[in-house]
Design a protein around this motif. Structure first.
Motif, PDB file in Angstrom:
ATOM      1  N   VAL A   1       0.835  -1.204   0.000  1.00  0.00           N
ATOM      2  CA  VAL A   1       0.000   0.000   0.000  1.00  0.00           C
ATOM      3  C   VAL A   1       0.869   1.252   0.000  1.00  0.00           C
ATOM      4  O   VAL A   1       0.581   2.235  -0.696  1.00  0.00           O
ATOM      5  CB  VAL A   1      -0.952  -0.016   1.213  1.00  0.00           C
ATOM      6  N   ALA A   2       1.969   1.220   0.767  1.00  0.00           N
ATOM      7  CA  ALA A   2       2.871   2.375   0.814  1.00  0.00           C
ATOM      8  C   ALA A   2       3.516   2.640  -0.544  1.00  0.00           C
ATOM      9  O   ALA A   2       3.837   3.785  -0.872  1.00  0.00           O
ATOM     10  CB  ALA A   2       3.958   2.149   1.867  1.00  0.00           C
ATOM     11  N   LEU A   3       3.678   1.592  -1.359  1.00  0.00           N
ATOM     12  CA  LEU A   3       4.291   1.751  -2.682  1.00  0.00           C
ATOM     13  C   LEU A   3       3.270   1.999  -3.781  1.00  0.00           C
ATOM     14  O   LEU A   3       3.630   2.055  -4.960  1.00  0.00           O
ATOM     15  CB  LEU A   3       5.116   0.503  -3.015  1.00  0.00           C
ATOM     16  N   GLY A   4       1.996   2.134  -3.420  1.00  0.00           N
ATOM     17  CA  GLY A   4       0.983   2.515  -4.400  1.00  0.00           C
ATOM     18  C   GLY A   4       0.015   1.432  -4.818  1.00  0.00           C
ATOM     19  O   GLY A   4      -0.847   1.666  -5.666  1.00  0.00           O
ATOM     20  N   CYS A   5       0.112   0.241  -4.243  1.00  0.00           N
ATOM     21  CA  CYS A   5      -0.835  -0.826  -4.576  1.00  0.00           C
ATOM     22  C   CYS A   5      -2.190  -0.541  -3.913  1.00  0.00           C
ATOM     23  O   CYS A   5      -2.258   0.074  -2.852  1.00  0.00           O
ATOM     24  CB  CYS A   5      -0.311  -2.184  -4.098  1.00  0.00           C
TER      25      CYS A   5
ATOM     26  N   THR B   1      -0.604  -8.696  -6.165  1.00  0.00           N
ATOM     27  CA  THR B   1      -0.687  -7.251  -5.972  1.00  0.00           C
ATOM     28  C   THR B   1      -1.805  -6.701  -6.852  1.00  0.00           C
ATOM     29  O   THR B   1      -1.861  -7.004  -8.048  1.00  0.00           O
ATOM     30  CB  THR B   1       0.644  -6.566  -6.337  1.00  0.00           C
ATOM     31  N   LEU B   2      -2.674  -5.914  -6.251  1.00  0.00           N
ATOM     32  CA  LEU B   2      -3.791  -5.292  -6.971  1.00  0.00           C
ATOM     33  C   LEU B   2      -3.522  -3.802  -7.109  1.00  0.00           C
ATOM     34  O   LEU B   2      -3.295  -3.109  -6.111  1.00  0.00           O
ATOM     35  CB  LEU B   2      -5.091  -5.519  -6.200  1.00  0.00           C
ATOM     36  N   VAL B   3      -3.539  -3.310  -8.348  1.00  0.00           N
ATOM     37  CA  VAL B   3      -3.366  -1.883  -8.627  1.00  0.00           C
ATOM     38  C   VAL B   3      -4.510  -1.464  -9.536  1.00  0.00           C
ATOM     39  O   VAL B   3      -4.502  -1.738 -10.741  1.00  0.00           O
ATOM     40  CB  VAL B   3      -2.011  -1.587  -9.297  1.00  0.00           C
ATOM     41  N   GLY B   4      -5.518  -0.814  -8.963  1.00  0.00           N
ATOM     42  CA  GLY B   4      -6.710  -0.479  -9.731  1.00  0.00           C
ATOM     43  C   GLY B   4      -7.429  -1.748 -10.167  1.00  0.00           C
ATOM     44  O   GLY B   4      -7.776  -2.593  -9.359  1.00  0.00           O
ATOM     45  N   ASP B   5      -7.623  -1.882 -11.490  1.00  0.00           N
ATOM     46  CA  ASP B   5      -8.281  -3.068 -12.027  1.00  0.00           C
ATOM     47  C   ASP B   5      -7.295  -4.141 -12.471  1.00  0.00           C
ATOM     48  O   ASP B   5      -7.702  -5.187 -12.989  1.00  0.00           O
ATOM     49  CB  ASP B   5      -9.160  -2.683 -13.221  1.00  0.00           C
ATOM     50  N   SER B   6      -6.008  -3.896 -12.287  1.00  0.00           N
ATOM     51  CA  SER B   6      -4.979  -4.844 -12.723  1.00  0.00           C
ATOM     52  C   SER B   6      -4.420  -5.617 -11.528  1.00  0.00           C
ATOM     53  O   SER B   6      -4.403  -5.121 -10.396  1.00  0.00           O
ATOM     54  CB  SER B   6      -3.833  -4.115 -13.429  1.00  0.00           C
ATOM     55  N   SER B   7      -3.973  -6.818 -11.815  1.00  0.00           N
ATOM     56  CA  SER B   7      -3.378  -7.629 -10.742  1.00  0.00           C
ATOM     57  C   SER B   7      -2.238  -8.460 -11.316  1.00  0.00           C
ATOM     58  O   SER B   7      -2.232  -8.830 -12.486  1.00  0.00           O
ATOM     59  CB  SER B   7      -4.416  -8.545 -10.103  1.00  0.00           C
ATOM     60  N   VAL B   8      -1.261  -8.734 -10.457  1.00  0.00           N
ATOM     61  CA  VAL B   8      -0.132  -9.587 -10.823  1.00  0.00           C
ATOM     62  C   VAL B   8       0.054 -10.597  -9.702  1.00  0.00           C
ATOM     63  O   VAL B   8       0.140 -10.222  -8.524  1.00  0.00           O
ATOM     64  CB  VAL B   8       1.162  -8.766 -11.011  1.00  0.00           C
ATOM     65  N   THR B   9       0.117 -11.869 -10.072  1.00  0.00           N
ATOM     66  CA  THR B   9       0.327 -12.937  -9.092  1.00  0.00           C
ATOM     67  C   THR B   9       1.678 -13.583  -9.345  1.00  0.00           C
ATOM     68  O   THR B   9       2.021 -13.886 -10.495  1.00  0.00           O
ATOM     69  CB  THR B   9      -0.781 -14.001  -9.181  1.00  0.00           C
ATOM     70  N   THR B  10       2.438 -13.771  -8.285  1.00  0.00           N
ATOM     71  CA  THR B  10       3.755 -14.378  -8.412  1.00  0.00           C
ATOM     72  C   THR B  10       3.976 -15.370  -7.283  1.00  0.00           C
ATOM     73  O   THR B  10       3.415 -15.220  -6.193  1.00  0.00           O
ATOM     74  CB  THR B  10       4.858 -13.300  -8.385  1.00  0.00           C
TER      75      THR B  10
END
Length: 239
Positions: free
Chosen positions: A24-28, A44-53
């Motif tokens: 959250v501190a980095l903008g997620c 990580t969720l950023v707006g409507d986009s997400s990346v799973t690792t």
């Protein structure tokens, strides 16, 4: 950051909370996570986009100094927002802050010897315990630096500690042999894994709790195997 926390002994709730706060501190928008004892699955969720690792955690010795440094980086990032590269450089710069060998080894020896004395060991037993625990710590460090499995490290270290502790049987050097034998292997007690397993289970991380409890139990069993092997070779009776 989550992988480092998992590798160096942080409890599961702390791993999840710090990862979410840093994201959250980095903008997620938010950070979702799933933990197993050997890996981290993070989305990580950023707006409507997400990346799973998925990242695998390597076997590392427990080091709460590193955990403390990671917590400090997270708090500083929340107070003074910065870019991802800056945080990454801070994480890469984390160091172990290890105690010097000349201090660590005798202090481990004295701690085990003090325990033996508190449980009634005579002074010759005290010094035999000191010698056994100190040499055992040297063996443990050397094997760990050579990247042997922790199970092998614990078994062989327990074997060496018991061999040296058996000096208390030689010509009646000590009248408290059983205390010496039990105290010389105290440096192998996996206390933090057992504590973390209970904390994880009580806080709802059942799979992590079971995984850490199993790991701690295996370390205990391998230590017992090393002790029994040494006692069997020397023909010693039980504690």
């Amino acid at each position: 950051m989550a992988v480092m926390l998992l590798e160096y002994g942080a409890e599961s709730r702390l791993i999840e909370q710090l990862s979410s706060r840093l994201g959250v501190a980095l903008g997620c928008t938010s950070v979702e996570m799933s933990l197993i004892p050997s890996a981290v699955v993070l989305t990580t969720l950023v707006g409507d986009s997400s990346v799973t690792t998925t990242r695998r955690a390597q076997e590392q010795p427990i080091n709460l100094s590193i955990v403390h440094q990671i917590v400090t980086i997270c708090i500083e990032t929340e107070k003074n927002p910065c870019d991802i590269m800056t945080v990454e450089r801070k994480l890469m710069a984390i160091h172990a802050d290890a105690y010097p060998v000349w201090l660590l080894i005798p202090m481990i020896g004295f701690s085990c010897a003090a325990f033996s004395h508190l449980h009634g060991a005579d002074w010759s037993g005290f010094w035999i315990t000191f010698l056994a625990a100190s040499v055992g710590m040297i063996v443990r460090r050397e094997l760990s630096h050579r990247n042997y499995s922790l199970l092998i490290v614990f078994a062989f270290t327990a074997f060496v500690c018991t061999l040296i502790g058996s000096l208390s049987f030689y010509n009646g050097l000590s009248t408290t042999q059983s205390v010496v034998l039990s105290s010389s292997v105290l440096l192998l007690v996996p206390g933090l894994p057992y504590i973390n397993s209970m904390l994880d289970a009580f806080k709802g991380y059942i799979s992590m709790g079971w995984g850490r409890w199993t790991q701690a139990t295996l370390l205990t069993l391998m230590s017992s195997l090393g002790i029994m092997l040494a006692m069997g070779l020397l023909g010693l009776k039980g504690w």
